[in-house]
Design a protein around this motif. Structure first.
Motif, PDB file in Angstrom:
ATOM      1  N   LYS A  29       0.828  -1.207   0.000  1.00  0.00           N
ATOM      2  CA  LYS A  29       0.000   0.000   0.000  1.00  0.00           C
ATOM      3  C   LYS A  29       0.859   1.252   0.000  1.00  0.00           C
ATOM      4  O   LYS A  29       0.559   2.227  -0.703  1.00  0.00           O
ATOM      5  CB  LYS A  29      -0.926  -0.003   1.204  1.00  0.00           C
ATOM      6  CG  LYS A  29      -2.025  -1.055   1.143  1.00  0.00           C
ATOM      7  CD  LYS A  29      -2.914  -0.983   2.377  1.00  0.00           C
ATOM      8  CE  LYS A  29      -4.033  -2.025   2.310  1.00  0.00           C
ATOM      9  NZ  LYS A  29      -4.901  -1.970   3.520  1.00  0.00           N
ATOM     10  N   LYS A  30       1.932   1.261   0.791  1.00  0.00           N
ATOM     11  CA  LYS A  30       2.831   2.417   0.816  1.00  0.00           C
ATOM     12  C   LYS A  30       3.492   2.624  -0.543  1.00  0.00           C
ATOM     13  O   LYS A  30       3.658   3.761  -0.996  1.00  0.00           O
ATOM     14  CB  LYS A  30       3.885   2.230   1.896  1.00  0.00           C
ATOM     15  CG  LYS A  30       3.339   2.306   3.315  1.00  0.00           C
ATOM     16  CD  LYS A  30       4.453   2.129   4.333  1.00  0.00           C
ATOM     17  CE  LYS A  30       3.908   2.220   5.767  1.00  0.00           C
ATOM     18  NZ  LYS A  30       4.969   2.024   6.780  1.00  0.00           N
ATOM     19  N   SER A  31       3.868   1.511  -1.201  1.00  0.00           N
ATOM     20  CA  SER A  31       4.494   1.644  -2.520  1.00  0.00           C
ATOM     21  C   SER A  31       3.497   2.196  -3.535  1.00  0.00           C
ATOM     22  O   SER A  31       3.849   3.006  -4.399  1.00  0.00           O
ATOM     23  CB  SER A  31       5.030   0.285  -2.989  1.00  0.00           C
ATOM     24  OG  SER A  31       3.970  -0.653  -3.137  1.00  0.00           O
ATOM     25  N   MET A  33       0.997   4.205  -2.804  1.00  0.00           N
ATOM     26  CA  MET A  33       0.867   5.624  -2.492  1.00  0.00           C
ATOM     27  C   MET A  33       2.042   6.408  -3.040  1.00  0.00           C
ATOM     28  O   MET A  33       1.890   7.504  -3.568  1.00  0.00           O
ATOM     29  CB  MET A  33       0.741   5.810  -0.987  1.00  0.00           C
ATOM     30  CG  MET A  33      -0.546   5.248  -0.395  1.00  0.00           C
ATOM     31  SD  MET A  33      -0.624   5.400   1.395  1.00  0.00           S
ATOM     32  CE  MET A  33      -0.549   7.176   1.572  1.00  0.00           C
ATOM     33  N   LEU A  34       3.259   5.817  -2.908  1.00  0.00           N
ATOM     34  CA  LEU A  34       4.452   6.499  -3.418  1.00  0.00           C
ATOM     35  C   LEU A  34       4.387   6.626  -4.941  1.00  0.00           C
ATOM     36  O   LEU A  34       4.714   7.679  -5.502  1.00  0.00           O
ATOM     37  CB  LEU A  34       5.699   5.716  -3.004  1.00  0.00           C
ATOM     38  CG  LEU A  34       7.040   6.280  -3.493  1.00  0.00           C
ATOM     39  CD1 LEU A  34       7.248   7.692  -2.944  1.00  0.00           C
ATOM     40  CD2 LEU A  34       8.188   5.375  -3.087  1.00  0.00           C
ATOM     41  N   GLU A  36       1.687   6.702  -6.750  1.00  0.00           N
ATOM     42  CA  GLU A  36       0.661   7.689  -7.079  1.00  0.00           C
ATOM     43  C   GLU A  36       1.190   9.108  -6.926  1.00  0.00           C
ATOM     44  O   GLU A  36       0.925   9.979  -7.762  1.00  0.00           O
ATOM     45  CB  GLU A  36      -0.555   7.472  -6.182  1.00  0.00           C
ATOM     46  CG  GLU A  36      -1.714   8.395  -6.505  1.00  0.00           C
ATOM     47  CD  GLU A  36      -2.920   8.140  -5.616  1.00  0.00           C
ATOM     48  OE1 GLU A  36      -3.911   8.884  -5.751  1.00  0.00           O
ATOM     49  OE2 GLU A  36      -2.850   7.210  -4.778  1.00  0.00           O
ATOM     50  N   ARG A  37       1.954   9.332  -5.846  1.00  0.00           N
ATOM     51  CA  ARG A  37       2.530  10.669  -5.647  1.00  0.00           C
ATOM     52  C   ARG A  37       3.541  10.997  -6.736  1.00  0.00           C
ATOM     53  O   ARG A  37       3.600  12.139  -7.222  1.00  0.00           O
ATOM     54  CB  ARG A  37       3.178  10.741  -4.276  1.00  0.00           C
ATOM     55  CG  ARG A  37       2.182  10.703  -3.116  1.00  0.00           C
ATOM     56  CD  ARG A  37       2.879  10.703  -1.782  1.00  0.00           C
ATOM     57  NE  ARG A  37       1.908  10.667  -0.680  1.00  0.00           N
ATOM     58  CZ  ARG A  37       2.255  10.587   0.608  1.00  0.00           C
ATOM     59  NH1 ARG A  37       3.540  10.546   0.951  1.00  0.00           N
ATOM     60  NH2 ARG A  37       1.314  10.555   1.534  1.00  0.00           N
ATOM     61  N   ARG A  40       1.654  11.928  -9.781  1.00  0.00           N
ATOM     62  CA  ARG A  40       1.121  13.284  -9.668  1.00  0.00           C
ATOM     63  C   ARG A  40       2.213  14.316  -9.907  1.00  0.00           C
ATOM     64  O   ARG A  40       1.988  15.315 -10.601  1.00  0.00           O
ATOM     65  CB  ARG A  40       0.501  13.482  -8.296  1.00  0.00           C
ATOM     66  CG  ARG A  40      -0.808  12.720  -8.084  1.00  0.00           C
ATOM     67  CD  ARG A  40      -1.348  12.979  -6.694  1.00  0.00           C
ATOM     68  NE  ARG A  40      -2.602  12.254  -6.465  1.00  0.00           N
ATOM     69  CZ  ARG A  40      -3.273  12.276  -5.314  1.00  0.00           C
ATOM     70  NH1 ARG A  40      -2.813  12.992  -4.292  1.00  0.00           N
ATOM     71  NH2 ARG A  40      -4.389  11.586  -5.179  1.00  0.00           N
TER      72      ARG A  40
END
Length: 432
Positions: A29-31, A33-34, A36-37, A40
Motif C-alpha cells: 500500500k505504501k508503494s 501511495m508512493l 501515485e505521488r 502526480r
C-alpha cells in the motif's frame, strides 16, 4: 480471546505467516501511495501537451518572450547608459581607473548596440500568426547572449571586487520572465555557468574566492533552472486551460446556434400549414396584428382578400379527397405566386378558404390583386364538373380600411367575409 492471540499461541507458524503477509500488504500500500505521488509530480512537472496544440503553444511562448525581451531590452539600455555615464565620471575623477573605465564603457556599449539592433529588428508587437522559426532563433539568441554577456561581466568585475551579483540577477530575471522548456533552460544556464567559471578563473587570482563563488553560482543556477521549469509549466497549464475554455466556448456557441436554428425551424413548422405548405391561420393572425399596428402608425391603408374555392365539396365528392388535397396544394401555390410584393402574405384560413393580407394597399389595388388571383386559378384549367364553367374557380371578397384607434381589426375581416358571402350568393343564384 481474539483470532490473533489464538494464532499466536496455538498455531505459531500461521501467526508468523499472517504477520508477514500483513507487513507485506502495508508495504505494498505504501508503494502504491508512493507511485501515485510520483505520478502526480510527473503530471505536474511534465504536463501532456497534445500534438495539435504544440505549434500554437510554441508560437505563444515565442510571442510572449519577444514582447518581454523587448521591454527588458529597453530597461537594460537605460541602465547601461547610466552605468556608462558613471564609468565615464569615475575614469575622469580617478586616473588610475581610467583604462578600466574605458574597457567597461566599451563592453557595455557592445551590449547596448546588440540591444538596439534587436529593438530595431523586432517590432514591439507582432501577431502570433506571423511567428516563424526566425523569431524563435531571435528569442533564444537574445536570451543566451544577454546571459553570456553578464557571465563575462561578472568575471571581469573580479578585478574590482569579488561577487557574482550581476550573474545572479541575470539568471533570476531570465528564469522568472522568459519562458523556457526544460532542455533549453538547462543548456542556456549550464553554458552560462561554464562561461562564468572560465571568466572567474581568468580574472580572479584567489582560488578560494573562485571556488566559493562558483559554488554559490552553481546553487543559484540550479535554483534558476527549477524556477524556470515551474514558470514554464504554469504557463503551459494556463495555455491548455485557455484552449479548453475556448473550445468549450466554441462548443457552447455552436450548441446555442444549433438550438436557435432548431427553434427557428420549429417556429416555421408551427407557422406553416402542413398540407398546402403556405402560412397557417395562426401565423396569419400574428402578422395581421403587426400590420394593423404598423399601418396605423404610418397612416396607410390595409386590405384583406378572402378566397374560397367554388363548389369544393362537390369536387371532393366527384374526384375523391386525394384529388381534393392536390387541388388545395395547387390553388395555394397559385395564390402565393399571384402576390408580387415581399410584404404581401397568403395563408390558409381553414378548409378550402384562404386569406391574403396586403399592407399599404387601397381598395383599388386589392381588387386588382383579387382579379389576378381568380384569373390565375382559372388558367389552371382544372376540370370540375360540379362547377358552372366546368372548371375549377374561386370567389373573392375584399375588405379595406385605414387602421385607427376607433376601428376594430375584426371589422376588416368581417367586411372581407361579407363581400365573399355576397360573391357566393351571386354564384348560387346563377347555378340555381
Amino acid at each position: 480471546m481474539s483470532l490473533v492471540n489464538i494464532l499466536h499461541f496455538d498455531y505459531p507458524p500461521l501467526y508468523i505467516f499472517w504477520h508477514n503477509a500483513r507487513i507485506m500488504m502495508e508495504q505494498y500500500k505504501k508503494s502504491l501511495m508512493l507511485i501515485e505521488r510520483l505520478n502526480r509530480a510527473k503530471a505536474f512537472w511534465f504536463p501532456n501537451l497534445p500534438e495539435e496544440d504544440r505549434l500554437a503553444f510554441w508560437k505563444d511562448v515565442t510571442h510572449t518572450n519577444l514582447s518581454r525581451e523587448w521591454i527588458l531590452g529597453v530597461v537594460m539600455i537605460l541602465a547601461l547608459l547610466i552605468l556608462m555615464t558613471i564609468d565615464c565620471v569615475i575614469g575622469r575623477v580617478t586616473p588610475e581607473l581610467y583604462d578600466l573605465s574605458i574597457c567597461a564603457i566599451l563592453y557595455r556599449a557592445l551590449m547596448v548596440s546588440i540591444l538596439v539592433i534587436f529593438l530595431i529588428v523586432q517590432r514591439r508587437s507582432i501577431p502570433i500568426d506571423e511567428i516563424t522559426t526566425r523569431h524563435q532563433f531571435l528569442d533564444v539568441g537574445v536570451a543566451c547572449f544577454g546571459l553570456a554577456w553578464t557571465s563575462l561581466l561578472t568575471g571581469a568585475l573580479q578585478l574590482v571586487r569579488p561577487g557574482i551579483e550581476p550573474y545572479m540577477i541575470a539568471v533570476f530575471v531570465v528564469a522568472a520572465f522568459i519562458f523556457q522548456g526544460g532542455l533549453r533552460s538547462s543548456i542556456t544556464f549550464g553554458a552560462c555557468l561554464i562561461i562564468l567559471t572560465v571568466s572567474m578563473w581568468h580574472f580572479q587570482a584567489n582560488p578560494r574566492i573562485v571556488i566559493a563563488q562558483l559554488v554559490n553560482g552553481t546553487l543559484f543556477t540550479i535554483l534558476a533552472i527549477f524556477i524556470s521549469r515551474a514558470v514554464f509549466v504554469f504557463h503551459m497549464r494556463e495555455f491548455l486551460n485557455g484552449r479548453t475554455i475556448r473550445d468549450q466556448k466554441l462548443a457552447l456557441e455552436e450548441a446555442i446556434l444549433q438550438l436557435a436554428e432548431s427553434n427557428e425551424m420549429l417556429k416555421r413548422l408551427t407557422a406553416i400549414d402542413p398540407l398546402t405548405g403556405i402560412s397557417n391561420r395562426r401565423f396569419l393572425e400574428e402578422a395581421f396584428k403587426k400590420e394593423w399596428k404598423r399601418q396605423m402608425r404610418e397612416g396607410r391603408a390595409l386590405s384583406v382578400i378572402m378566397v374560397d374555392i367554388d363548389q369544393f365539396k362537390s369536387f371532393n365528392d366527384s374526384y375523391g379527397h386525394l384529388a381534393g388535397d392536390e387541388c388545395l396544394k395547387l390553388v395555394a401555390a397559385t395564390l402565393q405566386k399571384s402576390l408580387r410584393r415581399p410584404s404581401d402574405l397568403v395563408a390558409r384560413f381553414g378548409g378550402e378558404e384562404f386569406v391574403a393580407l396586403l399592407p399599404q394597399t387601397d381598395r383599388k389595388g386589392a381588387l386588382f390583386v383579387a382579379k389576378r388571383m381568380m384569373d390565375a386559378v382559372a388558367a389552371l384549367n382544372i376540370q370540375h364538373i360540379g362547377s358552372l364553367p366546368g372548371r375549377l374557380a374561386i370567389s373573392t371578397g375584399v375588405g379595406t380600411c385605414r387602421p385607427g384607434k376607433d376601428l376594430d381589426p375584426e371589422d376588416l375581416i368581417r367586411e372581407a367575409d361579407e363581400a365573399l358571402y355576397g360573391a357566393k350568393a351571386v354564384l348560387r343564384s346563377r347555378v340555381g
